[in-house]
Design a protein around this motif. Structure first.
Motif, PDB file in Angstrom:
ATOM      1  N   THR A  58       0.813  -1.218   0.000  1.00 33.93           N
ATOM      2  CA  THR A  58       0.000   0.000   0.000  1.00 33.93           C
ATOM      3  C   THR A  58       0.847   1.268   0.000  1.00 33.93           C
ATOM      4  O   THR A  58       0.504   2.259  -0.656  1.00 33.93           O
ATOM      5  N   ALA A  59       1.970   1.250   0.712  1.00 33.17           N
ATOM      6  CA  ALA A  59       2.791   2.455   0.841  1.00 33.17           C
ATOM      7  C   ALA A  59       3.593   2.772  -0.414  1.00 33.17           C
ATOM      8  O   ALA A  59       3.758   3.938  -0.782  1.00 33.17           O
ATOM      9  N   TRP A  62       0.767   2.743  -4.181  1.00 37.68           N
ATOM     10  CA  TRP A  62      -0.267   3.766  -4.332  1.00 37.68           C
ATOM     11  C   TRP A  62       0.256   5.153  -3.977  1.00 37.68           C
ATOM     12  O   TRP A  62       1.050   5.310  -3.058  1.00 37.68           O
ATOM     13  N   GLN A  67      -3.932   6.180  -1.596  1.00 38.24           N
ATOM     14  CA  GLN A  67      -4.001   5.776  -0.185  1.00 38.24           C
ATOM     15  C   GLN A  67      -5.211   6.396   0.507  1.00 38.24           C
ATOM     16  O   GLN A  67      -5.860   5.744   1.334  1.00 38.24           O
ATOM     17  N   ILE A 170       0.720   1.408   5.947  1.00 37.89           N
ATOM     18  CA  ILE A 170       1.572   2.130   4.991  1.00 37.89           C
ATOM     19  C   ILE A 170       2.986   2.257   5.568  1.00 37.89           C
ATOM     20  O   ILE A 170       3.641   3.283   5.412  1.00 37.89           O
TER      21      ILE A 170
END
Length: 441
Positions: A58-59, A62, A67, A170
């Motif tokens: 995710t970190a 995106w 996010q 994240i």
């Protein structure tokens, strides 16, 4: 003539619409460099169904916009779009119809129609209160490591993700797909995340009951009593067993205090949240089975959690015990379970078992090279909307991802839909078929 949709169908359709809107937002160039439709759908489903399984870190994958989209999907999925919609309507001084009150009752698993709007207000206020406190505490830790603005953002993101039992993180900027392992020994982060997960997983009805009656256990509703007792048993029991199983394995490099902290964290988070502070891919088979059981049970009704729910497991356990001891009724705290409650519990348990069986056959047929233990772990994690993975999510083929997407969706609305459909009033026929006994067991 257009058929009027039932409340159950509206809830299920609403979640699907939120997922599709989230998918198209994640497909925008501003969300990432490039994401295909299926991966965007997978991520949107995981966020809306507050699961936490990811095909991309995710970190790192995106952008900030992507996010924030994920975070909004988590918040909407955790609270439910009905709850948010009704709150906005009351804020705008709109009149809430009887049908809308029925939607509130079913979306939050309320035990009565009256007081639904008041409950929604308590839910929203309580959510922002707990998330706000959690965000402040986490921010104080993250600011030291990442600076002011980044630290505040990390605090807010993880507080919402934890409270909604989503499991998205994240912290991939430290270690991609590492979840909270960099903070395995940080007491403040661990306790704050655990507290948010537990509070979010208790259920909105339990919140209101405790709020109205304080800490007077004897005056609580039967549901509140069962939820609290089952939550304590599962957390403590899970932590003790995890410690015994993994003390000389994944926990061997930690100090005694860190082992205990990590054991409690895994016991709490694998019920439905999806964070982890130890490497799940190196767990013993016995520990994996333990975590699958905890994921299967999940949190409590009307909460941000998934699973068959603590009340379902409690009702089935008490009913089986009553049957084995030749008792005519299933009782708890001097109260009797009615036949409808027992039927719902049996149906929810069986439908989830069927989901697991069918999806396991499908995944084993499509990807026979995947380890059986990891496949079942992924299935339980998706259906329980947990989000912990041994790492095979990124190895799934297109068809396998579709199976997991359906599992996450069914885990969020499937069992609920079944239970609610069973609760609708049925026409009682004046004629009944004759009874005939069959052998059981």
């Amino acid at each position: 003539m257009i058929k009027r949709r039932t409340n159950v169908e509206i809830i299920a359709l609403g979640f699907a619409i939120v997922i599709l809107v989230g998918t198209f937002l994640l497909l925008l160039p501003v969300s990432s460099d490039h994401t295909d439709f299926l991966d965007a759908l997978f991520t949107a489903t995981s966020a809306t169904c507050v699961t936490g399984l990811v095909v991309y870190d995710t970190a790192t994958h995106w952008t900030l916009f992507g996010q924030i989209v994920i975070l909004l999907l988590i918040q909407i999925g955790g609270l439910g779009f009905i709850t948010i919609g009704v709150f906005l309507a009351t804020y705008l001084k709109k009149k809430i119809s009887l049908r809308q009150r029925g939607l509130i009752e079913e979306s939050v698993n309320s035990l009565k129609l009256a007081g639904g709007v008041k409950l929604v207000k308590h839910i929203i206020k309580g959510t922002f209160l707990f998330e706000g406190i959690g965000a402040i505490i986490l921010s104080l830790v993250f600011i030291e490591d990442f600076g002011l603005l980044k630290g505040i953002y990390l605090g807010i993101f993880h507080a919402i993700s934890a409270f909604c039992n989503a499991g998205f993180d994240i912290l991939g900027i430290i270690e991609p797909y590492g979840s909270l392992t960099p903070y395995a020994s940080n007491i403040i982060v661990n306790i704050t995340i655990m507290a948010l997960i537990i509070i979010g997983g208790l259920g909105f009805i339990v919140w209101q009951d405790i709020y109205e009656k304080g800490f007077k256990f004897k005056k609580y509703l039967l549901q509140t009593k069962i939820v609290l007792i089952m939550t304590i048993i599962l957390i403590v029991g899970g932590a003790v067993l995890f410690y015994l199983f993994e003390c000389q394995n994944s926990l061997s490099s930690l100090s005694q205090e860190e082992k205990i902290l990590a054991s409690f964290f895994q016991s709490v988070t694998c019920r439905t949240a999806g964070f982890n502070t130890v490497d799940v891919s190196h767990l013993k088979p016995s520990t994996s089975l333990l975590m699958m059981f905890l994921m299967f049970v999940g949190g409590s009704p009307g909460s941000t959690a998934g699973g068959i729910k603590t009340t379902t497991f409690a009702v089935l356990t008490i009913f089986v015990y009553a049957t084995m001891t030749n008792k005519s009724e299933a009782n708890a705290f001097n109260r009797r379970f009615d036949s409808k409650t027992i039927k719902k519990a049996c149906s929810v348990f069986l439908i989830n078992f069927i989901f697991i069986f069918i999806s396991a056959i499908a995944l084993f047929d499509m990807q026979p090279q995947l380890p059986m233990q990891d496949v079942f772990f992924e299935i339980f994690s998706a259906l329980g909307t947990v989000g912990i993975s041994t790492g095979i999510t990124r190895q799934l083929t297109m068809l396998s991802k579709i199976v997991i997407v359906l599992l996450m969706y069914c885990g969020r609305v499937g069992s609920l839909t079944l239970a609610l459909s069973l609760s609708r009033k049925k026409k009682i026929s004046n004629c009944k078929n004759p009874v005939e006994k069959i052998a059981i067991g």
